[in-house]
Design an enzyme around this catalytic site. Sequence first.
Site, PDB file in Angstrom:
ATOM      1  N   ASP A  83      -0.350  -1.308 -14.421  1.00  0.00           N
ATOM      2  CA  ASP A  83      -0.354  -1.669 -15.846  1.00  0.00           C
ATOM      3  C   ASP A  83      -1.244  -2.864 -16.147  1.00  0.00           C
ATOM      4  OD1 ASP A  83       1.474   0.332 -16.506  1.00  0.00           O
ATOM      5  OD2 ASP A  83       3.199  -0.952 -16.135  1.00  0.00           O
ATOM      6  N   GLN A  86      -5.153  -2.102 -16.193  1.00  0.00           N
ATOM      7  CA  GLN A  86      -5.723  -1.024 -16.995  1.00  0.00           C
ATOM      8  C   GLN A  86      -6.620  -1.505 -18.128  1.00  0.00           C
ATOM      9  OE1 GLN A  86      -2.813   1.828 -18.328  1.00  0.00           O
ATOM     10  NE2 GLN A  86      -2.027   2.215 -16.266  1.00  0.00           N
ATOM     11  N   HIS A 108       2.168   6.315 -17.548  1.00  0.00           N
ATOM     12  CA  HIS A 108       3.136   5.330 -18.038  1.00  0.00           C
ATOM     13  C   HIS A 108       2.559   4.797 -19.346  1.00  0.00           C
ATOM     14  CE1 HIS A 108       6.141   2.310 -18.346  1.00  0.00           C
ATOM     15  NE2 HIS A 108       5.422   1.305 -17.894  1.00  0.00           N
ATOM     16  N   ASP A 191      11.847   3.179 -19.474  1.00  0.00           N
ATOM     17  CA  ASP A 191      11.398   2.922 -18.107  1.00  0.00           C
ATOM     18  C   ASP A 191      11.554   1.443 -17.767  1.00  0.00           C
ATOM     19  OD1 ASP A 191       9.822   4.087 -15.691  1.00  0.00           O
ATOM     20  OD2 ASP A 191       8.726   2.272 -16.206  1.00  0.00           O
ATOM     21  N   GLU A 195      14.306  -0.214 -15.072  1.00  0.00           N
ATOM     22  CA  GLU A 195      13.855  -1.050 -13.958  1.00  0.00           C
ATOM     23  C   GLU A 195      14.539  -2.411 -13.971  1.00  0.00           C
ATOM     24  OE1 GLU A 195       9.277   0.739 -13.740  1.00  0.00           O
ATOM     25  OE2 GLU A 195       9.704  -1.155 -14.763  1.00  0.00           O
ATOM     26  N   GLU A 231      25.229   0.313   2.566  1.00  0.00           N
ATOM     27  CA  GLU A 231      25.947   1.484   2.070  1.00  0.00           C
ATOM     28  C   GLU A 231      25.585   1.862   0.630  1.00  0.00           C
ATOM     29  OE1 GLU A 231      30.117   1.562   2.902  1.00  0.00           O
ATOM     30  OE2 GLU A 231      29.855   0.832   4.945  1.00  0.00           O
TER      31      GLU A 231
END
Length: 331
Positions: A83, A86, A108, A191, A195, A231
């Site tokens: 990102d 770009q 994206h 998105d 995150e 775990e």
Amino acid sequence: MAKIHYDENANLDLLKDKTICIIGYGSQGHAHAQNLRDSGVNVIVAEREGSPNWQKAIDDGWQPKITSEAVKGVDWIQVLLPDELQAAVYEKEIAPNLKPGITLGFSHGFNIRFEIIKPPADINVVMIAPKGPGHLVRRQYVEGKGVPCLIAIEQDASGSAFDTGLAYAKGIGGTRGGVIETTFAEETETDLFGEQVVLCGGLVELIKKGFETLIEAGYQPEVAYFECLHEVKLITDMIFEDGIAWMNYSISDTAEYGEYVTGKKIITDETKQTMKKVLDNIKSGKFASDWLKENKTNRPEFNKAREELSKHPVEKVGKELRAMMSWLKTK
């Protein structure tokens, strides 16, 4: 409910006489380029000359070019760079070579959603976003399957942006798994939220705080590591496989009861209010602005946080314990 498209809804022949330029031969780039090539599409790969990915492209049978040369005369430019890189590449190497009717593609929506890149009105702006890492996109394609994708149309200058976008998705195997219609805004905002709140930010801090709590109470760090980090994969794999109910069915009733009586005490209504503030910062563009400023100043906070995490006891103990696990791949 979202509208989903499959193989029978897409026409790969729409790309038959077109040339697609893949910019960036990284995680997504190598998968898109190879899958499209195997689907019979004419592809050009653009990379930074001399970079590891430049050599990787050569090893995979490509003749990579620098971006300013690769984009000349093509019909579709798919930008698959990080990102934060770009915009500079777009301004210097892509924008001067854009022709009316061409398609500018992304996987994206960050730079379009926050208007960091502002394409001219006479081109198509499309997003095809596989919901999985590039190595999975490639592996599933080779196996005759496909990773589900998102499709979004920001600009339809040609009148056929959606159909050609769906053809691109088919070319990388997306329509085998299903292609879901969305928007650049929805994909980007959800998105970033996922995150920050759940997948990376929330999960990492939950692991660290749980580990610290046990250590401070006098428990052995090795045991704390297994309970608070190791775990996690066992649980998330079951949720990923068939949902939360399947995970609860698979664990002990004691563990399931603990989930019901304790989970809401850890992730409270106050936590949810904080989540809403995070989402507000994303939607307003504050997070995007802060991240771009961080990059312009050589990432001081980013680098500091990365260094602090590398020194956290959970990382030290984890490295030692993972060395005992012969089934793990060495990174």
